[in-house]
Design a protein around this motif. Sequence first.
Motif, short mmCIF file in Angstrom:
data_model
loop_
_atom_site.label_atom_id
_atom_site.label_comp_id
_atom_site.label_asym_id
_atom_site.label_seq_id
_atom_site.Cartn_x
_atom_site.Cartn_y
_atom_site.Cartn_z
N TYR A 35 -26.09 -6.91 -25.15
CA TYR A 35 -25.88 -5.75 -26.01
C TYR A 35 -24.75 -6.05 -26.98
O TYR A 35 -23.67 -6.50 -26.57
CB TYR A 35 -25.54 -4.52 -25.17
CG TYR A 35 -26.75 -3.92 -24.48
CD1 TYR A 35 -27.61 -3.06 -25.16
CD2 TYR A 35 -27.02 -4.21 -23.15
CE1 TYR A 35 -28.71 -2.51 -24.53
CE2 TYR A 35 -28.13 -3.68 -22.50
CZ TYR A 35 -28.97 -2.83 -23.20
OH TYR A 35 -30.06 -2.29 -22.57
N VAL A 36 -24.99 -5.82 -28.25
CA VAL A 36 -23.99 -6.08 -29.28
C VAL A 36 -23.90 -4.85 -30.18
O VAL A 36 -24.88 -4.11 -30.34
CB VAL A 36 -24.36 -7.33 -30.13
CG1 VAL A 36 -24.36 -8.57 -29.26
CG2 VAL A 36 -25.71 -7.14 -30.81
N PRO A 37 -22.74 -4.60 -30.78
CA PRO A 37 -22.62 -3.45 -31.69
C PRO A 37 -23.51 -3.62 -32.92
O PRO A 37 -23.73 -4.74 -33.39
CB PRO A 37 -21.13 -3.45 -32.07
CG PRO A 37 -20.46 -4.27 -31.02
CD PRO A 37 -21.46 -5.30 -30.59
N LEU A 38 -24.03 -2.52 -33.41
CA LEU A 38 -24.81 -2.54 -34.63
C LEU A 38 -23.94 -3.01 -35.79
O LEU A 38 -22.86 -2.47 -36.03
CB LEU A 38 -25.36 -1.14 -34.92
CG LEU A 38 -26.21 -0.98 -36.18
CD1 LEU A 38 -27.52 -1.76 -36.05
CD2 LEU A 38 -26.48 0.49 -36.46
N GLU A 39 -24.43 -4.02 -36.51
CA GLU A 39 -23.65 -4.58 -37.60
C GLU A 39 -23.54 -3.61 -38.76
O GLU A 39 -24.44 -2.80 -39.00
CB GLU A 39 -24.27 -5.90 -38.09
CG GLU A 39 -24.28 -7.00 -37.05
CD GLU A 39 -25.51 -6.98 -36.17
OE1 GLU A 39 -25.71 -7.95 -35.41
OE2 GLU A 39 -26.27 -5.98 -36.22
N ALA A 40 -22.47 -3.70 -39.49
CA ALA A 40 -22.26 -2.86 -40.67
C ALA A 40 -23.36 -3.14 -41.68
O ALA A 40 -23.75 -4.28 -41.91
CB ALA A 40 -20.89 -3.14 -41.28
N GLY A 41 -23.87 -2.07 -42.28
CA GLY A 41 -24.92 -2.21 -43.29
C GLY A 41 -26.32 -2.18 -42.74
O GLY A 41 -27.28 -2.13 -43.52
N ARG A 42 -26.50 -2.24 -41.42
CA ARG A 42 -27.83 -2.18 -40.83
C ARG A 42 -28.09 -0.77 -40.29
O ARG A 42 -27.16 -0.06 -39.90
CB ARG A 42 -27.98 -3.18 -39.69
CG ARG A 42 -27.85 -4.62 -40.10
CD ARG A 42 -28.15 -5.55 -38.93
NE ARG A 42 -29.58 -5.58 -38.62
CZ ARG A 42 -30.10 -6.21 -37.56
NH1 ARG A 42 -29.29 -6.80 -36.69
NH2 ARG A 42 -31.40 -6.21 -37.36
N THR A 43 -29.35 -0.38 -40.27
CA THR A 43 -29.75 0.89 -39.67
C THR A 43 -30.57 0.62 -38.42
O THR A 43 -31.24 -0.41 -38.30
CB THR A 43 -30.56 1.73 -40.65
OG1 THR A 43 -31.76 1.02 -41.01
CG2 THR A 43 -29.76 2.05 -41.90
N TYR A 44 -30.49 1.56 -37.52
CA TYR A 44 -31.13 1.42 -36.21
C TYR A 44 -32.03 2.63 -36.00
O TYR A 44 -31.63 3.63 -35.41
CB TYR A 44 -30.03 1.34 -35.15
CG TYR A 44 -30.46 1.16 -33.71
CD1 TYR A 44 -31.78 1.13 -33.31
CD2 TYR A 44 -29.48 1.01 -32.72
CE1 TYR A 44 -32.14 0.98 -31.99
CE2 TYR A 44 -29.82 0.86 -31.39
CZ TYR A 44 -31.16 0.83 -31.03
OH TYR A 44 -31.50 0.68 -29.71
N PRO A 45 -33.29 2.60 -36.52
CA PRO A 45 -34.21 3.73 -36.30
C PRO A 45 -34.42 3.93 -34.80
O PRO A 45 -34.76 2.98 -34.08
CB PRO A 45 -35.50 3.28 -36.99
CG PRO A 45 -35.08 2.20 -37.94
CD PRO A 45 -33.91 1.53 -37.29
N TYR A 46 -34.22 5.16 -34.36
CA TYR A 46 -34.28 5.39 -32.92
C TYR A 46 -35.34 6.41 -32.50
O TYR A 46 -35.87 6.34 -31.41
CB TYR A 46 -32.91 5.86 -32.40
CG TYR A 46 -32.80 5.72 -30.90
CD1 TYR A 46 -32.47 4.50 -30.33
CD2 TYR A 46 -33.07 6.79 -30.06
CE1 TYR A 46 -32.41 4.35 -28.96
CE2 TYR A 46 -33.00 6.65 -28.68
CZ TYR A 46 -32.68 5.43 -28.13
OH TYR A 46 -32.63 5.28 -26.78
#
Length: 992
Positions: free
Chosen positions: A394-405
């Motif tokens: 598990y890694v933090p969501l990188e800046a500038g990316r979106t994570y549709p959930y």
Amino acid sequence: MTALIAVGCYRESGEDVLPVTATRITNDVRDQLPTGKESSGRIGDYLLSNAQIMAVVNGSVDGSTRDHYLAQSGGAVLDFTTVTLGADRRFRSFDDDGLHLLTQTVNMSRNTPIGYERIEIVRDGESNAALRLTGYVYDADGSLAASGVSVDSRGRVNGVQVQTTYSLPDRRGDDPGFTGDEDGNRTGGNDLPDELGVVNENDNVRFMIVTTQVVNNSGSELPIFTVNDVMVHDNQGLSPFVPYPDWGHEVPEVDERQQRYAYPHYVQLIPTAQFTAAYTIFDDLTGVVMAEQETLPEERLSYTYVGRSALPTGTLAPGAQYTYIRKMAAFNNTTPLGVNNAAILELGHQPPASSPMHQIGGLSFVLGSRSAPGGRWTLSYINQSVSYFNGQAYVPLEAGRTYPYAGELSMPSNARLVQLPAGQIAFSAEPINNEPFYTELVTEASRDDEGNIITDEDNNVVTQENPIIITAGEQRNLPAIQVAENTHVSLGLNLATTNQRELLGRTTFTKADGSLDFTLGLLPRVNDGNKVLLTITRELTTFIPLGTYNVYMSHGPLHNVNMATVTAQENVDDDGNSSFAADPSVLSYEMAPVIEFPGYFAADFDSRTTLDRIGLMEAGDSIAHGFAEDLDVIFFPDTDVVSPTELLFRTQGILFGAFDTQDNENDVDSLFDEIIATRATATLGRDTEGPWGRFALLSLPREDQQTDIIVPPFERTPNAYFDSVRDQIPGALIQVVRPRNTDQTEGGYFTALATRAGLPLDQPIPVNSPVFEATAGSGSATRAVDFDLLQVLAGNRYDEYLLTRADWFNLLESGTFKPATGGSSAGRLRDLPMGAVRTWVAVENTAHRDNDLVEFWTNAAAGRSFVSNGPLIEADVNGASFGQDTNVSGNQVTLNLKITAAPWIPVREVRVIVNGVAQDVNVALSNEGTVRFDGQVTLELDGSRRHWIVVEAGAAMSELANPTPAAEPGVYGIVQPGHLPLAFGNPIFVQN
């Protein structure tokens, strides 16, 4: 011998609860099989069911060829449906299967399938029934052998064994993550507060537990990195949602991904049509699966892969095994968010500390769409406040990316409640007739440190824009979020005859300025390319965006088309208050036929519903559409199902009630005076060489004659299939559907005959070709040409029409007459209007109520008919018309010909074909009125023989040969989008 396991219980309420059962289908219990659009089960398959879901497993594991969409599909789940309690208190399938197939492969590829060679019914504890399958990994494309893997002569990977178990618990279940108190209530897992609205065991979400073990006994390290499921489905029927960075509703291209596979917590398949189940797969042991999707647009197929989480560089060591345990949910009448909530609950048993599932909160929200008729929306994480699994950790969501959930394919009309991992989110939406919407902030009332709302000196609430942050263990209640800018207003529509007898009709909307950049509804209520609404109107209310529109009302080719203009606008009163309304607010149409055409019944010979592989309209809606299009006979040749058309028809008749203002007969089911329902079905032929095409079975026994019809499966050859049909369903008519279909999944019969004979596929099968005379070689004299009806016109596919027409002419020149038919549902969206192409069959008894249709089907089989999408043809020689013979003397004959068309239907050319050659005839067509020609035509007969004469009318031959884009100007092009006017008759035979 039928094997049966039943585990049951009885609730104190007195309600019977279906035992968990597993059985092999025999003739005695085949009525337990589900029906529906994708139903494929048959005798010899296995049925696994409880009170919530039902699965049918392909029982052909003995080496027989019965593969569905994938090689080695013995043991695959063919049907996966939800279950409902019928009026007879029996649990039965809801008939909402949406999958072509669900089976297992390795390495996220359909080319390395798992083939099963044994199925056994087992008891898994006292409250479970299960199917245990054993088999092997197959190297279908040679990729494993190319990597040095040992493969036997059958394509099996040596030394690798596979075991899969499909298991259904009872209502309360005994899966590892479930614990309950003495009343059966769930305990343990994430302690989510009740106010978060977590689904419980009685919600409409049902799970099947699937366990697959792949064991390497080969002594060698194998390039197998995972085991996975593959769901094969119509890419226009189910839409995947993958909750993972950059995925969501859209699957990114491989070269646009930051990594090859997605590693979401679950994968959903969301239906795009009514009465289709939705599906979710997740691994609640690890909390993560890996996902991939492959789409074949030309075949309307998608392969959605969901597997055991692994890196593609992994290998299977000697003596090692992969174990993949997952839950598969089938659900209906539940939003995707409801299943998201269920998945959250299941995944929350023992999540790793680094998993976002470890910290769950709730969110309540309302999306305002200003009455837009649909759209889709997505909820996404937007910063490093949440983590995702990258295949290793598990890694933090990188800046500038979106994570549709989470997301849905429709705009919600009420509040939604969803459970989410803690973090910051944003909303995006694509409401119809609006620009895309996106926000990371919501406007809320400002509050002091004690939580009180702050007001200004005028007592107005002070607001501020806040980020949308989910906090673990808490519920965030958002104010309404307005995602649409364009207001839609209501418009009422009504249709009646001039003496106020109520009718159904079809309305078509266009922008008054000629543009078509709007829609008034989503499929299947039914629009054309999101541009033109086609719907049933009977005191209907719809919504239109602001603007001025031309609204066309039609009721089939015997009526004129009425047009009215309506404007949806904003109005401001004297006080400056604004409101929105349509002017006029209700359009009331009066219609009467402009053509009297006695002596014929009209029917659409290829009208499909959502029970079919490519159908888009529900059967009940289709019955209403049949009346709206002024059809006389209605039937649905849907794939592999004999739908209870007459029962549905009676329901619709009672629903609509009487159409007469003065109902002297008190006919609450007066629809029976307007249209006749009968039964039909269709079968797709296929063998090891590929598809054989589609065959519709018509003139089936009425339900009062025979309630249950056994449709024979397609056997080795079409000839054998023809024999089986005539043996098992005497009197049935076999219609070849779209004989020149080039679809690689369904195929066309004439295309298949030409392919197997090595003939050019772009040329007609020659006159007197042995292809049509071929027999099966198994003692039967039945020939390849021994079907009954030939669909020559399929929707607006004029390329297919011209080639099929040439095939038909060559058959006639060979002395073989197969009556031509026409139907609308060729699969394109623009063919959707039911009855756009219809077959007019000559009948003397034109009373609808209590008509047994014997005359109709007898005359259809004799070719006493013509096909049309608008123009009407009446033709005879010496009184002999379509499909009939007459004798003449000499080498000339007089054809009596009348061409009629409603004012909105153009007729530019008439062609008369004699023995396959168009004669030069002088037919002076009128551009005024309804009678375009009424006179006699002299024809030349070459030699003494049985001549045949075919009449065509409508568009010019040059237009049919170059129909792209097939856009007829004027009203016809609006009411019949994508079509060119065309009619042709079955031959008149003349012996001289």
